[in-house]
Design an enzyme around this catalytic site. Sequence first.
Site, PDB file in Angstrom:
ATOM      1  N   PHE B 554       0.854  -1.177   0.000  1.00  0.00           N
ATOM      2  CA  PHE B 554       0.000   0.000   0.000  1.00  0.00           C
ATOM      3  C   PHE B 554       0.895   1.234   0.000  1.00  0.00           C
ATOM      4  O   PHE B 554       2.092   1.150   0.221  1.00  0.00           O
ATOM      5  CB  PHE B 554      -0.895   0.010   1.246  1.00  0.00           C
ATOM      6  CG  PHE B 554      -1.688  -1.250   1.403  1.00  0.00           C
ATOM      7  CD1 PHE B 554      -2.892  -1.404   0.759  1.00  0.00           C
ATOM      8  CD2 PHE B 554      -1.207  -2.310   2.174  1.00  0.00           C
ATOM      9  CE1 PHE B 554      -3.622  -2.578   0.879  1.00  0.00           C
ATOM     10  CE2 PHE B 554      -1.928  -3.474   2.294  1.00  0.00           C
ATOM     11  CZ  PHE B 554      -3.134  -3.619   1.654  1.00  0.00           C
ATOM     12  N   HIS B 555       0.283   2.362  -0.221  1.00  0.00           N
ATOM     13  CA  HIS B 555       0.960   3.642  -0.040  1.00  0.00           C
ATOM     14  C   HIS B 555       2.195   3.792  -0.929  1.00  0.00           C
ATOM     15  O   HIS B 555       3.287   4.065  -0.427  1.00  0.00           O
ATOM     16  CB  HIS B 555       1.393   3.838   1.426  1.00  0.00           C
ATOM     17  CG  HIS B 555       0.335   3.423   2.390  1.00  0.00           C
ATOM     18  ND1 HIS B 555       0.622   2.853   3.613  1.00  0.00           N
ATOM     19  CD2 HIS B 555      -1.011   3.487   2.323  1.00  0.00           C
ATOM     20  CE1 HIS B 555      -0.492   2.580   4.256  1.00  0.00           C
ATOM     21  NE2 HIS B 555      -1.516   2.960   3.500  1.00  0.00           N
ATOM     22  N   PRO B 556       2.088   3.633  -2.227  1.00  0.00           N
ATOM     23  CA  PRO B 556       3.266   3.861  -3.077  1.00  0.00           C
ATOM     24  C   PRO B 556       3.697   5.326  -3.027  1.00  0.00           C
ATOM     25  O   PRO B 556       2.857   6.224  -3.083  1.00  0.00           O
ATOM     26  CB  PRO B 556       2.783   3.481  -4.483  1.00  0.00           C
ATOM     27  CG  PRO B 556       1.296   3.566  -4.419  1.00  0.00           C
ATOM     28  CD  PRO B 556       0.912   3.246  -3.018  1.00  0.00           C
TER      29      PRO B 556
END
Lengths: 465, 618
Positions: B554-556
């Site tokens: 998640f959260h690139p």
Amino acid sequence: MSARGTEFRETLLGRVRLDGEDRERPVRLDLVARAGTVVLPHRTTRARLTGRVRIAGRADDAEAVGELEISPLARRRIRYRITFTLEGRRLELDGWKSLSPARPVTSMTVLPYSLHEDGRPAGQGTLRFPLGTGLLPFVASFRFPRTSAHDPGRDLAARWDGRPGRTEVWYTTLTDPATGTGVWLHHEVVAPTDGSAAYAHGWAALFPQDGPVRHARFGPVPATGGTDGFTAGDVRVAPGALSGSAGPLTWSLTETPQGPPVRTFPRWSWRHPWLPASHMLPASRCRYTGTVRHGDGEELRLDGAFGASARIYGHGNAARWAWLHADLGGGDVLEIVAAVSTRPGLDRLPPLVFLRLLRGGRTWPGRAERSAVGWAGAGRFTADLALPRWRVTGRAGLRRIRVTVTQPEERTLALDYTDPDGSAAVCRNSESADAEIHLERWWGRWRPEAHWRLAGTAHAEVGER
Amino acid sequence: MNPRTDTALPALTAAFLGDDGTTDWVRGVPRRLRTLLDAMPRSARTAVHGAALAVDAYALARTGRRLTALAPGERERLLARLAAHRTALPVLDALKVPVLLAAGTERMLHREAPAARPAADDPPLDCTPSAAWPNRSTADAVVVGSGAGGAMAARTLARAGLRVVVVEEGEHHTTASFAGRTPLDRFTGLYRDAGATIAYGAPPLVVPTGRAVGGTTVVNSGTCYRTPDHVLTRWRTIHGFAAADGLTTHLDEAERTLRVARQPLDVLGENGRLALSGARRLGWAAGPLRRNAPGCQGSCQCVVGCPTGAKQSVQLSVLPDACAAGARIVTAARVRRLLVDRDRPGGPRASGVLVSRPDGSELEILSPLVVVAAGALGTPQLLRRSGLGGHPGLGRNLSVHPAISVAGRFGTPVGGGQAVLQSVAVEELHADGILIEATAAPPGMSSFVLPGVGRALRDALEDTEHLATLGAMVADRPSGRVLGRHGTLLRYALAPRDAGRLLRAQRAMGRLLFAAGAEEVLTGVPHAPRAGDMAQLEALLADVAVRHLHVSAFHPTGTAAAGADEDRAPADPEGRLRGAHGVLIADGSVLPSCPEVNPQLSIMAAALAVTDRWLART
């Protein structure tokens, strides 16, 4: 800034859906674009737009104005912003063709746009360039006129580079409107062919309406060269000013250019002196203010007198020649040089006529070569050089001209010229000559278009060996 | 779809779920699976169909008959035999993910009618579908993307008096529309590639990102962490990210806008309470998370759009302010490329965007400023498509917060009733880069994959109410890279340090669950699925390598990082793209390195800082 601009016409057809309407209406734009530079596809060019915007049933504004941004490669965009009136409202059309290499034709011809009123949306639509009917007129409408960014002072700078066998001339002719007196100031640098020292000399002459022609020579003095004009002792020609003295004559004048340059000979011949000589006017006409005094107390006060300065650079005088500068009023000018070269072979030809008629901001014939050589000789203008009357006639396109110049003997001054090779010529000059000019246009038959009669205000000369 | 796959996939689904005709909800799963696959990118769809055909071929080889011709018992035995192959197991597990997603939804529908919730009125947005937007328009600033970064940039610029147009590829979904549809229906519409964005590597990572007005904030869990001080210091001193100066003030502003507060215990849910009790027994630091969901009603559907409007995603909090200040949003508008004027004095300058509509037609918006906020996965590709991808650092430096899930089976029901999807953080190992968060997603949408096939899997599905789920994400080294210009093509090579952290996180979560009273812990590892106690878990995990894990991400962040080093950072210290004028980077990609926490606040504060500084300069 490039010396030429671009002009073209474009017609766009399409449809618009105005906000608040439930149907589309046909739209037609007839535009004229004028750019200050030559349009280059890899650059961005801005052009002014004028023209007519028509929206069926709602708007027909022939006074539409706007701006065109032409950048087919650099920005891949041709953007139109046009302001026009629709029922009293000022609307702005803002749209652009977005060029795509994948769809060259579509992207070059389709112009989606939005309409705005005071920044608020007012409609949208799409215009198309009608390839079938519009391409030929569009291409044929392209013009690349010279821009007005010309510095007359630049053409006054000395051309002579120290080579032997060259002649360079600055001469000014003018007519005092108050007294009708003609003035001729001639400044010349001669670099003899034999390599001896170049010298500067010249003369001044007055052509009163009712008196004898008076003239006086100055120089010769060693030529200095390399100035922004002409200098020989106290005689000077500089941008905007002429001054000096010759014998009893003393002059001090300011010169204010009033028109575009006139290239009597082809433009290239002034830049590249391949012809025996070349002639041009830094400005088609100038106003002169100042005084010209004669030693006996006579003083000519000039206040905005019209005339012109001209420049010659070449190998020497022609075998035979005639010259006319006619101020036709209203900024229109006729300049003629008809000459027979001294070069072997060329000296057997009839006089080559270089005729430039500046009228209404346009020059006729379009090319300087046209009147001199026609189409490989056919259709060239002809000159009948004689005194006291000489004539030039010619036809180019749908116009023809007939010029008759009369130099009465009593108003003509004969002077001896010396070429760089030492040969002599005689020049008969009058700054108070008469001229009659007939201009006709073909419209089913030849019909008179304009007629000028100059009584004592034409500047002319005829030279011979 | 060819006829063979058309029959192979339903047969495989039936085999997976042990369909023996005794359970109603199983029958609807193939149809729902097909809907899900249709929304996925072609590559993922082809892979699933290919795998189904391969299993069909295996059946033909083993039994002389195809899957459809086998009796339920035979199918289950065949699949069990296949699952016994250790190499085939990960493939089966990957196939199981979409099946579980479809099955979870079908099961839920058969158990309870979708709750008809009273639709809350959203704050007004000035949204226009791209079909109704003119082909040619102009603006003072175009913002590409309406997620956390884009929304904040749009609001800042609009409040400064600029005519702002936000271009968003997704649709605008209202709270009322969330309340009226099943989670899976919303899932396929809200996620890019229907959630099947894969980062290739060992192990491959699933990186779900949102695609809607509001971006990923529509589908995140609402967890709002401030950027840790040591991260801010690192950005400022090591990376030279000038916009990090004063970011604290911008974080305050972001928190105020999102109405961030600690989640009250009343609707926390059993999952969170178990995590809290486990941590208390272990003496670990833990507590309810700070979230942007005041008045959360515990719908537990954050990841498919909050159906009550409690979660202050940016389309409910930031974008309404932006629109009130004059910003306009174009929806269903995919930016194909930035328009660049290459002949401007001083170098290329952005001049707008070229946008394609769903029907393939195009529109253009001219603007002297383009704020790129297409997400860390979208921004590098967009810049490359625009001919601005020349910087060697563009697309590199990808951090993704690799994450794994572990479930614990409890004697008492855990699911059902009110619950917050991501409720509790256990920060005991946060200093070591491991953040454990109690996460209970809707059926099938958790990154946790249930073990087993056939009847065992169906039984496990029937028993999900007794499962508590924990997730752990690790602060990773920037080990990934966004490739290409179109589609989402990612490579991610998990760093050995981060692999170690994941394995350590798995043990820690098992320990936490046992401490909370779990009867058994489901590891999510295909070949070592269950442990009855801690010792057994340790023994099981001794044999587990990171490639055996089912890792989500998640959260690139970080793919167009800002920084002082011209050779490494595609954006300058103030977030302006190097190599072209008039381009600001204002999304997760501008962050110089992994923020180590859920990044919504960090992205919003960075976008605010970047646009604020640009305004100050101009």
